[in-house]
Design an enzyme around this catalytic site. Sequence first.
Site, mmCIF file in Angstrom:
data_model
loop_
_atom_site.group_PDB
_atom_site.id
_atom_site.type_symbol
_atom_site.label_atom_id
_atom_site.label_comp_id
_atom_site.label_asym_id
_atom_site.label_seq_id
_atom_site.Cartn_x
_atom_site.Cartn_y
_atom_site.Cartn_z
ATOM 1 N N TYR A 71 0.822 -1.216 0.000
ATOM 2 C CA TYR A 71 0.000 0.000 0.000
ATOM 3 C C TYR A 71 0.856 1.266 0.000
ATOM 4 C CZ TYR A 71 -4.226 -2.652 0.062
ATOM 5 O OH TYR A 71 -5.238 -3.496 -0.334
ATOM 6 N N GLN A 105 -15.601 3.063 -6.405
ATOM 7 C CA GLN A 105 -14.886 1.901 -5.855
ATOM 8 C C GLN A 105 -13.412 2.242 -5.680
ATOM 9 O OE1 GLN A 105 -16.214 -1.874 -8.119
ATOM 10 N NE2 GLN A 105 -16.879 -0.177 -9.374
ATOM 11 N N ASP A 108 -8.221 6.132 -4.624
ATOM 12 C CA ASP A 108 -7.110 7.045 -4.950
ATOM 13 C C ASP A 108 -7.353 8.505 -4.568
ATOM 14 O OD1 ASP A 108 -8.836 7.991 -7.023
ATOM 15 O OD2 ASP A 108 -7.957 6.610 -8.480
ATOM 16 N N HIS A 123 -14.855 1.435 -1.128
ATOM 17 C CA HIS A 123 -13.724 0.559 -0.779
ATOM 18 C C HIS A 123 -12.669 1.264 0.064
ATOM 19 C CE1 HIS A 123 -14.804 -2.223 -4.427
ATOM 20 N NE2 HIS A 123 -15.627 -2.345 -3.405
ATOM 21 N N CYS A 160 -1.415 3.236 16.498
ATOM 22 C CA CYS A 160 -2.431 4.225 16.853
ATOM 23 C C CYS A 160 -1.897 5.150 17.954
ATOM 24 C CB CYS A 160 -3.690 3.499 17.324
ATOM 25 S SG CYS A 160 -4.980 4.635 17.851
ATOM 26 N N GLY A 200 -16.026 3.179 -16.153
ATOM 27 C CA GLY A 200 -14.700 2.608 -15.905
ATOM 28 C C GLY A 200 -14.646 1.484 -14.892
ATOM 29 N N ASN A 226 -17.198 3.174 -21.039
ATOM 30 C CA ASN A 226 -16.091 2.219 -20.934
ATOM 31 C C ASN A 226 -15.609 1.933 -22.357
ATOM 32 O OD1 ASN A 226 -14.517 -0.235 -20.390
ATOM 33 N ND2 ASN A 226 -15.628 -0.324 -18.457
HETATM 34 P P1 OAD Z 1 -11.241 -3.372 -13.173
HETATM 35 O O1 OAD Z 1 -9.765 -3.388 -13.391
HETATM 36 O O2 OAD Z 1 -11.921 -4.673 -12.896
HETATM 37 O O3 OAD Z 1 -11.945 -2.744 -14.450
HETATM 38 C C1 OAD Z 1 -11.479 -1.540 -15.011
HETATM 39 C C2 OAD Z 1 -12.404 -1.159 -16.129
HETATM 40 O O4 OAD Z 1 -11.981 0.094 -16.624
HETATM 41 C C3 OAD Z 1 -12.401 -2.129 -17.315
HETATM 42 O O5 OAD Z 1 -13.735 -2.459 -17.659
HETATM 43 C C4 OAD Z 1 -11.728 -1.332 -18.432
HETATM 44 O O6 OAD Z 1 -12.256 -1.637 -19.733
HETATM 45 C C5 OAD Z 1 -12.093 0.080 -18.031
HETATM 46 N N1 OAD Z 1 -11.197 1.129 -18.549
HETATM 47 C C6 OAD Z 1 -9.889 1.055 -18.860
HETATM 48 N N2 OAD Z 1 -9.439 2.244 -19.306
HETATM 49 C C7 OAD Z 1 -10.498 3.115 -19.256
HETATM 50 C C8 OAD Z 1 -10.683 4.490 -19.584
HETATM 51 N N3 OAD Z 1 -9.691 5.242 -20.049
HETATM 52 N N4 OAD Z 1 -11.914 5.025 -19.409
HETATM 53 C C9 OAD Z 1 -12.943 4.272 -18.934
HETATM 54 N N5 OAD Z 1 -12.817 2.973 -18.619
HETATM 55 C C10 OAD Z 1 -11.622 2.394 -18.773
HETATM 56 O O7 OAD Z 1 -11.531 -2.283 -12.020
HETATM 57 P P2 OAD Z 1 -12.822 -2.098 -11.113
HETATM 58 O O8 OAD Z 1 -14.055 -2.530 -11.833
HETATM 59 O O9 OAD Z 1 -12.786 -0.721 -10.582
HETATM 60 O O10 OAD Z 1 -11.595 -3.706 -5.008
HETATM 61 O O11 OAD Z 1 -12.518 -3.116 -9.958
HETATM 62 C C11 OAD Z 1 -13.408 -3.196 -8.880
HETATM 63 C C12 OAD Z 1 -12.700 -3.589 -7.622
HETATM 64 O O12 OAD Z 1 -11.893 -4.749 -7.845
HETATM 65 C C13 OAD Z 1 -11.697 -2.585 -7.115
HETATM 66 O O13 OAD Z 1 -12.282 -1.507 -6.409
HETATM 67 C C14 OAD Z 1 -10.839 -3.414 -6.196
HETATM 68 C C15 OAD Z 1 -10.671 -4.647 -7.048
HETATM 69 O O14 OAD Z 1 -10.565 -5.817 -6.382
HETATM 70 C C16 OAD Z 1 -10.956 -3.832 -3.817
HETATM 71 O O15 OAD Z 1 -9.758 -3.663 -3.696
HETATM 72 C C17 OAD Z 1 -11.864 -4.156 -2.676
#
Ligand code: OAD
Length: 256
Positions: A71, A105, A108, A123, A160, A200, A226
Site C-alpha cells: 500500500y 470503488q 485514490d 472501498h 495508533c 470505468g 467504458n
Molecule cells: P477493473 O480493473 O476490474 O476494471 C477496469 C475497467 O476500466 C475495465 O472495464 C476497463 O475496460 C475500463 N477502462 C480502462 N481504461 C479506461 C478508460 N480510459 N476510461 C474508462 N474505462 C476504462 O476495475 P474495477 O471494476 O474498478 O476492489 O474493480 C473493482 C474492484 O476490484 C476494485 O475496487 C478493487 C478490485 O478488487 C478492492 O480492492 C476491494
Amino acid sequence: MTDRLADNIRQAAAVLAQASRVCCMTGAGVSAESGVPTFRDAGGLWEGRRPEDVATPEAFAADPADVWNFYLSRRKANTACKPNPGHLALAELAGLLDSFTLITQNIDGLHHLAGSEKVLELHGDLWTNQCTREKRFANQVACPDIRATPKDGFTEIPHCPKCSSMMRPGVVWFGETLPVDTLEAAEFAVRQCEAMLVVGTSSQVFPAAALATMAAHAGATIIEVNPEATALSDHADVCLFGPSGEVLPELVRGMR
Ligand code: OAD
C-alpha cells in the site's frame, strides 16, 4: 470519435438533462488516464500478485509489513497522479443537476482532488490509516502526520496514537464488509435516481456491481462509459464505448 459514439453521447446528455436525480458509479478505469493502473486489464495492479497475497485480513495478519509495503508503493505511485478530464467533468456535472451522488470503488482520492464533494467511497481511502483495535481512522484522531505520505516509507509499522495498537491501511479487503453507512447511502441514492452513469468498471466485484442493477430495477436509465464491453453492457440502456477522459467532457458539453 465515431459518429455513432457522438450520437450516443447526445442521447445520453438528453437523458441526463431530463433527470433531476442522477447517480454515478466509478471504477478504476476513470483514473486510468491519470496513470493509476486498473485491476483486471493487462498491466493491472493484481498482475503478478494474487489479491489474496496482499488484500485480505489473513495476509495482513500473516505479514503486516508486506501488506504495508504494497500500500505504501501505491501511495507513492499515486502521489504523482492528477485528476484527468473525466474526473473534472464529473465534478462539473454535479453543478448542472438538482441532485447528483458520486459513488466510487476507487481509493485514490482523485474525485476529491477534482473538486467533487461528498464522494461515497465504497472501498475506503488509500490515504487513511485505521486502528486495528478501535477501528478509528487516522484522520479522525489527532495524528495528522500519519495521513501524509512518508517520503521514504515507514521505518516501522504505524501504531495508533491513542491506544498504541497496530494501524492498517484504511481500505476494504477481500472478505471484508463494506462500510455500512456508505453502502446504505449508495443504495438509497441508486433506488431514487432516474439515471445512473457507470464509468470505468468491469462490474465484476460485488456488492458494488449490484448497485447499477438495483438502479435499473427501480426504473433508472443506465448509461455506461467504458472503452470495452463489460458484464453490465447487455443491461445498459446506452453504452458509450470510449475512454472516460474523452467521453465525459463531451457528455457535460452536451448537457450545457
Ligand atoms: P477493473 O480493473 O476490474 O476494471 C477496469 C475497467 O476500466 C475495465 O472495464 C476497463 O475496460 C475500463 N477502462 C480502462 N481504461 C479506461 C478508460 N480510459 N476510461 C474508462 N474505462 C476504462 O476495475 P474495477 O471494476 O474498478 O476492489 O474493480 C473493482 C474492484 O476490484 C476494485 O475496487 C478493487 C478490485 O478488487 C478492492 O480492492 C476491494
